[in-house]
Write a protein that holds these residues in place. Structure first.
Motif, short mmCIF file in Angstrom:
data_model
loop_
_atom_site.label_atom_id
_atom_site.label_comp_id
_atom_site.label_asym_id
_atom_site.label_seq_id
_atom_site.Cartn_x
_atom_site.Cartn_y
_atom_site.Cartn_z
N ARG A 241 0.95 -1.12 0.00
CA ARG A 241 0.00 -0.06 -0.08
C ARG A 241 0.89 1.32 0.11
N VAL A 242 0.56 2.28 -0.90
CA VAL A 242 1.08 3.53 -0.82
C VAL A 242 0.09 4.57 -0.83
N SER A 243 0.52 5.76 -0.38
CA SER A 243 -0.25 7.09 -0.27
C SER A 243 0.58 8.34 -0.55
N GLY A 244 -0.22 9.16 -0.69
CA GLY A 244 0.23 10.62 -1.21
C GLY A 244 0.21 10.88 -2.65
N LEU A 245 -0.18 10.20 -3.46
CA LEU A 245 -0.35 10.45 -4.86
C LEU A 245 -2.08 11.13 -5.02
N VAL A 246 -2.31 12.14 -4.36
CA VAL A 246 -3.67 12.73 -3.97
C VAL A 246 -4.00 13.15 -5.45
N SER A 247 -3.38 13.84 -5.98
CA SER A 247 -3.53 14.42 -7.52
C SER A 247 -3.98 13.43 -8.54
N GLU A 248 -3.67 12.28 -8.28
CA GLU A 248 -3.84 11.22 -9.10
C GLU A 248 -4.92 10.02 -8.89
N GLY A 249 -5.45 10.67 -7.50
CA GLY A 249 -6.65 9.55 -7.22
C GLY A 249 -6.31 8.88 -5.93
N CYS A 250 -5.17 8.77 -5.71
CA CYS A 250 -5.03 7.84 -4.29
C CYS A 250 -5.25 8.84 -3.14
N PRO A 251 -6.13 7.96 -2.10
CA PRO A 251 -6.41 8.63 -0.91
C PRO A 251 -5.20 9.17 -0.20
N PRO A 252 -5.25 10.41 0.68
CA PRO A 252 -3.92 10.61 1.52
C PRO A 252 -3.62 9.69 2.52
N SER A 253 -4.21 8.99 3.03
CA SER A 253 -3.79 7.77 4.01
C SER A 253 -5.06 6.86 3.89
N GLN A 254 -4.51 5.68 4.48
CA GLN A 254 -5.35 4.31 4.41
C GLN A 254 -5.29 3.59 5.69
#
Length: 254
Positions: A241-254
């Motif tokens: 699991r990764v986070s941080g790519l908010v501009s590309e659709g990923c949640p900021p944290s999970q």
């Protein structure tokens, strides 16, 4: 026979002869069996090969018909991808105490197999799906083996029979760093693949091309797409699991 050489060449392909020897072969067959028998022989061979081709196509169709979780590739590197997985429902089999990856996968999968073949409170049979996931949480308490719930039952799967000790999991949209590898996933090779994925993600960050932040380096998932009887062309993946790519659709944290 009145057909032209192209006819001979096309038919000769069906029983494994190349063009240079085609005429001599057919001449020998004609002298031994006569024109009618040669035609019959060639058409039988043609039918067998056509049937084989059709069966191969059916097998390919069945393989590609297996349901898988929905995702979008939001970043693709030479050695891994970042995927945004849609909301989904999974059936999970915790395996305690923690043993080996191999044994835990077999133990958990057996319980999931029983579930999809009717060992649930509604006696429903569910379609087989891929991949089968085996995860090790960072706590190290044990492995968890998961199977994606087929589309027909997504959101509301039949409850499992209590003796199977399965759990229904509903995943929110999440991003995964994914590395593909071949062969059989086993205790003697998965850790090398996990380390390679972690290093690849971290290296992109050091180069200024962030591919997200790994949320927990001690938690990983191995995805297996093929059954044990499938010996060649096997496909496996490491998911982290990764986070941080908010501009590309990923949640900021999970």
């Amino acid at each position: 026979m009145t057909q032209n050489p192209t006819y001979y060449y096309c038919l000769s392909w069906f029983f494994g002869y190349k063009k240079p020897g085609c005429k001599s072969l057919l001449s020998k067959l004609k002298s031994d069996k006569g024109d009618i028998e040669v035609k019959k022989y060639l058409m039988e061979k043609k039918f067998i090969m056509c049937l084989s081709i059709v069966m191969c196509c059916l097998v390919v169709t069945v393989v590609h018909a297996i349901e898988t979780p929905k995702y979008t590739v939001i970043r693709s590197e030479s050695d891994f991808q970042i995927r945004l997985y849609s909301e989904s429902t999974w059936m999970s089999a915790p395996v305690l105490p923690a043993t080996s990856f191999d044994n835990s996968t077999k133990t958990g999968f057996h319980r999931l197999y029983e579930y999809i073949h009717g060992d649930n409170l509604s006696s429903s049979k569910l379609a087989f799906t891929a991949p089968v996931l085996t995860s090790m949480p960072s706590s190290g308490d044990g492995y968890v083996v998961r199977m994606y719930v087929s589309d027909r039952f997504q959101g509301k799967p039949p409850p499992p029979n209590p003796e199977l000790k399965l759990q229904i999991e509903k995943w929110k949209p999440q991003c995964m760093a994914v590395r593909t590898f071949s062969g059989f996933a086993a205790d003697d090779n998965i850790y090398k693949e996990i380390e390679a994925l972690i290093n690849s993600v971290n290296r992109r960050g050091e180069d200024g091309r962030s591919s997200g932040t790994i949320q927990d380096k001690g938690s990983y998932t191995i995805a297996e797409y093929n059954g044990s009887s499938h010996k060649t062309g096997r496909v496996n993946e490491v998911w982290i699991r990764v986070s941080g790519l908010v501009s590309e659709g990923c949640p900021p944290s999970q």
